[in-house]
Design an enzyme around this catalytic site. Structure first.
Site, PDB file in Angstrom:
ATOM      1  N   CYS A 112      -3.234  -7.192  -6.587  1.00 17.04           N
ATOM      2  CA  CYS A 112      -2.056  -7.322  -5.716  1.00 17.04           C
ATOM      3  C   CYS A 112      -1.958  -8.688  -5.039  1.00 17.04           C
ATOM      4  O   CYS A 112      -0.904  -9.059  -4.543  1.00 17.04           O
ATOM      5  CB  CYS A 112      -2.059  -6.224  -4.658  1.00 17.04           C
ATOM      6  N   HIS A 259       2.402  -7.990   1.314  1.00 18.84           N
ATOM      7  CA  HIS A 259       2.238  -7.108   0.160  1.00 18.84           C
ATOM      8  C   HIS A 259       2.728  -5.710   0.551  1.00 18.84           C
ATOM      9  O   HIS A 259       2.434  -5.218   1.644  1.00 18.84           O
ATOM     10  CB  HIS A 259       0.769  -7.077  -0.257  1.00 18.84           C
ATOM     11  N   ASN A 289       4.444   0.582  -4.562  1.00 14.32           N
ATOM     12  CA  ASN A 289       3.563  -0.576  -4.646  1.00 14.32           C
ATOM     13  C   ASN A 289       3.536  -1.066  -6.092  1.00 14.32           C
ATOM     14  O   ASN A 289       2.995  -0.386  -6.962  1.00 14.32           O
ATOM     15  CB  ASN A 289       2.168  -0.147  -4.165  1.00 14.32           C
TER      16      ASN A 289
HETATM   17  O1  UT7 Z   1      -2.449  -2.463  -3.197  1.00 14.42           O
HETATM   18  C1  UT7 Z   1      -3.486  -1.711  -2.634  1.00 14.42           C
HETATM   19  C2  UT7 Z   1      -3.350  -0.316  -3.139  1.00 14.42           C
HETATM   20  N1  UT7 Z   1      -3.925   0.733  -2.379  1.00 14.42           N
HETATM   21  C3  UT7 Z   1      -3.587   1.074  -1.107  1.00 14.42           C
HETATM   22  O2  UT7 Z   1      -2.849   0.418  -0.434  1.00 14.42           O
HETATM   23  C4  UT7 Z   1      -4.186   2.359  -0.598  1.00 14.42           C
HETATM   24  C5  UT7 Z   1      -4.424   2.355   0.898  1.00 14.42           C
HETATM   25  N2  UT7 Z   1      -4.608   3.729   1.378  1.00 14.42           N
HETATM   26  C6  UT7 Z   1      -3.569   4.517   1.690  1.00 14.42           C
HETATM   27  O3  UT7 Z   1      -2.421   4.104   1.599  1.00 14.42           O
HETATM   28  C7  UT7 Z   1      -3.864   5.901   2.206  1.00 14.42           C
HETATM   29  O4  UT7 Z   1      -5.265   6.044   2.370  1.00 14.42           O
HETATM   30  C8  UT7 Z   1      -3.320   7.020   1.270  1.00 14.42           C
HETATM   31  C9  UT7 Z   1      -1.807   7.062   1.325  1.00 14.42           C
HETATM   32  C10 UT7 Z   1      -3.802   6.796  -0.151  1.00 14.42           C
HETATM   33  C11 UT7 Z   1      -3.856   8.375   1.744  1.00 14.42           C
HETATM   34  O5  UT7 Z   1      -3.454   8.586   3.097  1.00 14.42           O
HETATM   35  P1  UT7 Z   1      -4.509   9.116   4.155  1.00 14.42           P
HETATM   36  O6  UT7 Z   1      -3.796   9.258   5.427  1.00 14.42           O
HETATM   37  O7  UT7 Z   1      -5.707   8.183   4.124  1.00 14.42           O
HETATM   38  O8  UT7 Z   1      -4.854  10.542   3.591  1.00 14.42           O
HETATM   39  P2  UT7 Z   1      -6.287  11.132   3.205  1.00 14.42           P
HETATM   40  O9  UT7 Z   1      -6.801  10.551   1.966  1.00 14.42           O
HETATM   41  O10 UT7 Z   1      -7.157  11.114   4.446  1.00 14.42           O
HETATM   42  O11 UT7 Z   1      -5.926  12.643   2.955  1.00 14.42           O
HETATM   43  C12 UT7 Z   1      -5.508  13.511   4.018  1.00 14.42           C
HETATM   44  C13 UT7 Z   1      -5.174  14.852   3.408  1.00 14.42           C
HETATM   45  C14 UT7 Z   1      -6.245  15.372   2.459  1.00 14.42           C
HETATM   46  O12 UT7 Z   1      -6.287  16.784   2.585  1.00 14.42           O
HETATM   47  P3  UT7 Z   1      -7.397  17.496   3.493  1.00 14.42           P
HETATM   48  O13 UT7 Z   1      -8.716  17.074   2.913  1.00 14.42           O
HETATM   49  O14 UT7 Z   1      -7.183  16.971   4.871  1.00 14.42           O
HETATM   50  O15 UT7 Z   1      -7.088  18.932   3.313  1.00 14.42           O
HETATM   51  C15 UT7 Z   1      -5.738  15.026   1.102  1.00 14.42           C
HETATM   52  O16 UT7 Z   1      -6.216  15.867   0.088  1.00 14.42           O
HETATM   53  O17 UT7 Z   1      -3.982  14.724   2.608  1.00 14.42           O
HETATM   54  C16 UT7 Z   1      -4.248  15.225   1.282  1.00 14.42           C
HETATM   55  N3  UT7 Z   1      -3.442  14.462   0.345  1.00 14.42           N
HETATM   56  C17 UT7 Z   1      -2.189  14.817   0.036  1.00 14.42           C
HETATM   57  N4  UT7 Z   1      -1.429  15.864   0.423  1.00 14.42           N
HETATM   58  C18 UT7 Z   1      -0.187  15.928  -0.085  1.00 14.42           C
HETATM   59  C19 UT7 Z   1      -3.763  13.331  -0.304  1.00 14.42           C
HETATM   60  N5  UT7 Z   1      -2.730  12.919  -1.055  1.00 14.42           N
HETATM   61  C20 UT7 Z   1      -1.740  13.833  -0.869  1.00 14.42           C
HETATM   62  C21 UT7 Z   1      -0.441  13.977  -1.360  1.00 14.42           C
HETATM   63  N6  UT7 Z   1       0.310  15.020  -0.951  1.00 14.42           N
HETATM   64  N7  UT7 Z   1       0.104  13.070  -2.228  1.00 14.42           N
END
Ligand code: UT7
Length: 332
Positions: A112, A259, A289
């Site tokens: 990125c 970005h 993204n």
């Molecule tokens: O160019 C660089 C590319 N990468 C990035 O920029 C990634 C940076 N990270 C992020 O943007 C965030 O970490 C994410 C959007 C990927 C995830 O958000 P988060 O607030 O960190 O969520 P999390 O991973 O802590 O998950 C929270 C909950 C989990 O459930 P439990 O364990 O609390 O029951 C996940 O399983 O949300 C769940 N979850 C979802 N639920 C519905 C994860 N993805 C999804 C989804 N829909 N798509």
């Protein structure tokens, strides 16, 4: 003095839009979760067009916008982490597509952060006068990399391409580039060698724990939380470092183009840096993204809307797999 001027910009986005409701038909997710956690409502997917097609279209639009003849381009730089070919380089295909018959060509892969690294490289090629016009294209087709059974990562990414033609300027420019290879595991996509028919090849072995051997190696693997934490810190550090180099203050910048990974990452960095929100451009809601293509597609949109004007001081800031990061300030 090292300086650049953008004399043309262009972009290409695929026709097919995959919105959050579509994801809820294939995964246990919904629009409310995706939008509130990422700011993304939809992204484009290149159903049948290879990366080099998208790159070529964006590049041709940028060359047309610049008004120069393709034969006047001295160098084609392509930033991509999702090429169609291991070789030749994407830049060689773009050279062919655009008719830049006199240009040298090579690729840059810093995921990125690719456009930032390419622009910095271009400025150094332009500095001694040997190269006059450089075409930079950043293009990604990430859909084949994504695991559409993984709701955490697949919802983030989209396909697209952005391009710019740059030339030397006597106005100032500063840059800060960084890489933290020790964090490479936070975001990677492994080459799949399983189709090799070399009788001597066994399975690749790497020291225990270096990468997740159970993971579906040919898909993008991401530790979302680790990347999130890195991203906010990296954006802040990169902007501070480049401002320090320039001697400019936050308010001296007319336009910030970050970005476009996640609106929460941008908002968090904007808040802690104290950036004026109206100077920060965000377009990820219907794009997602697109990795290296994010920043140049913003540039193309802004230029088309007449919002990039001569004399403006612009700050670009990016981060991505590597983990890499960087920022550039230049006076247009
Ligand atoms: O160019 C660089 C590319 N990468 C990035 O920029 C990634 C940076 N990270 C992020 O943007 C965030 O970490 C994410 C959007 C990927 C995830 O958000 P988060 O607030 O960190 O969520 P999390 O991973 O802590 O998950 C929270 C909950 C989990 O459930 P439990 O364990 O609390 O029951 C996940 O399983 O949300 C769940 N979850 C979802 N639920 C519905 C994860 N993805 C999804 C989804 N829909 N798509």
């Amino acid at each position: 003095m090292r300086g650049i001027k953008i004399i043309g910009a262009g972009m290409y986005v695929p026709e097919k839009e995959a919105d959050n409701d579509w994801f809820s038909t294939i995964l246990d997710t919904n629009d409310e979760w995706i939008y509130s956690r990422t700011g993304i409502r939809a992204r484009r997917i290149s159903v049948d067009k290879p990366n080099f097609y998208m790159a070529g279209e964006a590049a041709k639009a940028a060359v047309k916008d610049s008004g120069i003849d393709p034969s006047e381009i001295d160098l084609v730089l392509a930033a991509t982490c999702s090429p169609d070919f291991y070789y030749p380089a994407l830049s060689c295909l773009v050279q062919y597509e655009t008719g830049a018959v006199n240009a040298a060509a090579f690729d840059i892969n810093s995921a990125c952060t690719g456009f930032i690294n390419a622009l910095d490289t271009a400025s150094r090629f332009l500095e001694d006068g040997d190269y006059r016009n450089i075409l930079i294209v950043a293009s990604e087709r990430l859909a084949p990399h994504c695991d559409y059974t993984d709701r955490t990562a697949s919802i983030l990414f989209g396909d697209g391409a952005g391009a710019a033609v740059v030339t030397h300027s006597d106005k100032p420019m500063w840059s800060y580039l960084n890489a933290k290879g020790d964090y490479f595991k936070a975001l990677y996509c492994k080459v799949d060698h399983s189709r090799s028919n070399c009788p001597l090849l066994g399975e690749d072995t790497v020291p225990e724990g270096v990468i997740d051997s159970e993971a579906k190696g040919h898909f993008l693997q991401m530790n979302g939380k680790a990347v999130y934490k890195f991203a906010v810190e990296a954006m802040e550090t990169a902007v501070h470092k480049v401002l320090d180099k320039s001697g400019l203050g936050i308010d001296d910048i007319d336009l910030y183009i970050p970005h476009q990974a996640n609106s929460r990452i941008i908002e968090s960095a904007v808040k802690s840096l104290g950036l004026p929100e109206d100077k920060v451009y965000v377009n990820l809601e219907r794009r997602g993204n697109t990795s290296s293509a994010c920043i140049p597609t913003c540039v193309a949109e802004l230029r088309q809307a007449g919002r990039i004007k001569d004399g403006m001081t612009i700050c670009l800031v990016g981060f991505g797999a590597g983990l890499t990061s960087g920022a550039i300030i230049f006076e247009q």
